[in-house]
Motif scaffolding. Structure first.
Motif, PDB file in Angstrom:
ATOM      1  N   LEU A 290       0.931  -0.921  -0.159  1.00 31.13           N
ATOM      2  CA  LEU A 290      -0.058   0.063  -0.048  1.00 31.13           C
ATOM      3  C   LEU A 290       0.866   1.236   0.162  1.00 31.13           C
ATOM      4  N   ASP A 291       0.345   2.703  -0.490  1.00 25.18           N
ATOM      5  CA  ASP A 291       1.070   3.678  -0.602  1.00 25.18           C
ATOM      6  C   ASP A 291       1.932   3.909   0.723  1.00 25.18           C
ATOM      7  N   GLU A 292       1.148   3.809   1.880  1.00 26.07           N
ATOM      8  CA  GLU A 292       1.736   4.230   3.280  1.00 26.07           C
ATOM      9  C   GLU A 292       2.916   3.227   3.469  1.00 26.07           C
TER      10      GLU A 292
ATOM     11  N   LEU B  22       4.659   1.788   1.440  1.00 28.50           N
ATOM     12  CA  LEU B  22       5.624   1.903   0.410  1.00 28.50           C
ATOM     13  C   LEU B  22       6.672   3.218   0.967  1.00 28.50           C
ATOM     14  N   GLU B  23       6.009   4.091   1.197  1.00 29.85           N
ATOM     15  CA  GLU B  23       6.800   5.392   1.658  1.00 29.85           C
ATOM     16  C   GLU B  23       7.647   5.023   3.065  1.00 29.85           C
ATOM     17  N   THR B  24       7.025   4.193   3.926  1.00 30.15           N
ATOM     18  CA  THR B  24       7.891   3.724   5.131  1.00 30.15           C
ATOM     19  C   THR B  24       8.929   2.886   4.562  1.00 30.15           C
ATOM     20  N   LEU B  25       8.775   1.986   3.562  1.00 31.28           N
ATOM     21  CA  LEU B  25      10.025   1.286   3.459  1.00 31.28           C
ATOM     22  C   LEU B  25      11.097   1.903   2.544  1.00 31.28           C
ATOM     23  N   ARG B  26      10.518   3.060   1.772  1.00 26.59           N
ATOM     24  CA  ARG B  26      11.381   3.749   0.859  1.00 26.59           C
ATOM     25  C   ARG B  26      12.160   4.478   1.752  1.00 26.59           C
ATOM     26  N   VAL B  27      11.684   5.172   2.747  1.00 28.99           N
ATOM     27  CA  VAL B  27      12.557   6.081   3.898  1.00 28.99           C
ATOM     28  C   VAL B  27      13.734   5.063   4.836  1.00 28.99           C
ATOM     29  N   ARG B  28      12.975   3.892   4.959  1.00 26.54           N
ATOM     30  CA  ARG B  28      13.919   2.822   5.740  1.00 26.54           C
ATOM     31  C   ARG B  28      14.956   2.385   4.898  1.00 26.54           C
ATOM     32  N   LEU B  29      14.874   2.020   3.519  1.00 27.20           N
ATOM     33  CA  LEU B  29      15.589   1.619   2.711  1.00 27.20           C
ATOM     34  C   LEU B  29      16.627   2.496   2.332  1.00 27.20           C
ATOM     35  N   ARG B  30      16.399   3.847   2.209  1.00 24.50           N
ATOM     36  CA  ARG B  30      17.202   5.053   1.911  1.00 24.50           C
ATOM     37  C   ARG B  30      18.339   4.897   3.050  1.00 24.50           C
ATOM     38  N   GLY B  31      17.617   4.934   4.423  1.00 24.81           N
ATOM     39  CA  GLY B  31      18.565   4.965   5.476  1.00 24.81           C
ATOM     40  C   GLY B  31      19.211   3.902   5.738  1.00 24.81           C
ATOM     41  N   HIS B  32      18.882   2.708   5.086  1.00 24.97           N
ATOM     42  CA  HIS B  32      20.054   1.539   4.935  1.00 24.97           C
ATOM     43  C   HIS B  32      21.231   1.807   4.103  1.00 24.97           C
TER      44      HIS B  32
ATOM     45  N   ARG C  50      19.310   9.235  -5.256  1.00 23.72           N
ATOM     46  CA  ARG C  50      18.691  10.384  -6.067  1.00 23.72           C
ATOM     47  C   ARG C  50      17.470  10.259  -6.601  1.00 23.72           C
ATOM     48  N   LEU C  51      16.850   8.872  -6.325  1.00 21.13           N
ATOM     49  CA  LEU C  51      15.587   8.809  -6.748  1.00 21.13           C
ATOM     50  C   LEU C  51      14.386   9.571  -6.046  1.00 21.13           C
ATOM     51  N   GLY C  52      13.776  10.091  -6.682  1.00 24.26           N
ATOM     52  CA  GLY C  52      12.475  10.746  -5.908  1.00 24.26           C
ATOM     53  C   GLY C  52      11.441   9.464  -5.247  1.00 24.26           C
ATOM     54  N   PRO C  53      10.273   9.925  -4.861  1.00 23.43           N
ATOM     55  CA  PRO C  53       9.319   8.873  -4.485  1.00 23.43           C
ATOM     56  C   PRO C  53       8.556   8.535  -5.636  1.00 23.43           C
ATOM     57  N   GLY C  54       8.340   9.224  -6.616  1.00 26.97           N
ATOM     58  CA  GLY C  54       7.332   8.614  -7.580  1.00 26.97           C
ATOM     59  C   GLY C  54       6.114   9.186  -7.493  1.00 26.97           C
ATOM     60  N   ASP C  55       5.399   9.514  -8.754  1.00 24.67           N
ATOM     61  CA  ASP C  55       4.328  10.168  -8.739  1.00 24.67           C
ATOM     62  C   ASP C  55       3.265   9.323  -8.813  1.00 24.67           C
ATOM     63  N   THR C  56       3.111   8.182  -9.295  1.00 24.95           N
ATOM     64  CA  THR C  56       2.078   7.120  -9.199  1.00 24.95           C
ATOM     65  C   THR C  56       2.585   5.976  -8.467  1.00 24.95           C
ATOM     66  N   HIS C  57       1.374   5.316  -8.299  1.00 25.04           N
ATOM     67  CA  HIS C  57       1.650   3.864  -7.370  1.00 25.04           C
ATOM     68  C   HIS C  57       2.829   2.959  -7.897  1.00 25.04           C
ATOM     69  N   PHE C  58       2.716   2.830  -9.313  1.00 27.37           N
ATOM     70  CA  PHE C  58       3.424   1.954 -10.207  1.00 27.37           C
ATOM     71  C   PHE C  58       4.904   2.395 -10.052  1.00 27.37           C
ATOM     72  N   VAL C  59       5.171   3.798 -10.301  1.00 29.69           N
ATOM     73  CA  VAL C  59       6.596   4.365 -10.019  1.00 29.69           C
ATOM     74  C   VAL C  59       7.044   4.058  -8.667  1.00 29.69           C
ATOM     75  N   ARG C  60       6.053   4.238  -7.497  1.00 29.04           N
ATOM     76  CA  ARG C  60       6.509   4.237  -6.069  1.00 29.04           C
ATOM     77  C   ARG C  60       7.161   2.677  -5.821  1.00 29.04           C
ATOM     78  N   VAL C  61       6.403   1.648  -6.554  1.00 26.79           N
ATOM     79  CA  VAL C  61       6.581   0.516  -6.350  1.00 26.79           C
ATOM     80  C   VAL C  61       8.041   0.094  -7.089  1.00 26.79           C
ATOM     81  N   ALA C  62       8.202   0.666  -8.123  1.00 26.07           N
ATOM     82  CA  ALA C  62       9.528   0.531  -8.924  1.00 26.07           C
ATOM     83  C   ALA C  62      10.949   1.187  -8.035  1.00 26.07           C
ATOM     84  N   VAL C  63      10.321   2.381  -7.556  1.00 23.83           N
ATOM     85  CA  VAL C  63      11.703   2.947  -6.855  1.00 23.83           C
ATOM     86  C   VAL C  63      11.970   1.909  -5.307  1.00 23.83           C
ATOM     87  N   VAL C  64      10.935   1.765  -4.654  1.00 23.41           N
ATOM     88  CA  VAL C  64      11.113   0.772  -3.685  1.00 23.41           C
ATOM     89  C   VAL C  64      11.842  -0.459  -3.818  1.00 23.41           C
TER      90      VAL C  64
END
Length: 105
Positions: free
Chosen positions: A17-19, A21-31, A68-82
């Motif tokens: 889910l989007d929420e 995804l954002e939590t994982l994105r932040v965590r993975l960036r920290g890692h 340098r990757l941004g969070p993504g504008d769509t769900h599909f892009v957010r999944v790809a970034v993560v």
């Protein structure tokens, strides 16, 4: 760190889910921010012609680019970034384990 990558990349991982995804994105960036300098430091101690050194330094460089990757504008892009972040974390974990003598596949 590996648990976060498995949540994203593991077989049978459910939809994210989007929420989450954002939590994982932040965590993975920290890692990645923690791992890439450690991998670079350990790899730089190996001889220049060492294959592990080259693989680890390449992976650390790729990780810096992924930061340098941004969070993504769509769900599909957010999944790809993560997914990209998770693959980098997994690779750096493997390289770090190899560099520290723990061995990894």
């Amino acid at each position: 760190m590996r648990a976060a990558t498995e949540r994203v990349l593991g077989r049978g991982a459910g939809p994210l889910l989007d929420e989450e995804l954002e939590t994982l994105r932040v965590r993975l960036r920290g890692h990645l921010q923690l791992l890439h300098p450690e991998v670079e430091r350990a790899a730089s101690l190996l001889p220049r012609e060492d294959d592990l050194r080259e693989r680890a330094l390449t992976g650390a460089g790729e990780a810096r680019m992924k930061l340098r990757l941004g969070p993504g504008d769509t769900h599909f892009v957010r999944v790809a970034v993560v997914q990209k972040l998770a693959r980098s974390v997994r690779a750096l974990c493997d390289d770090y384990a190899s560099l520290s003598g723990e061995g990894a596949s």
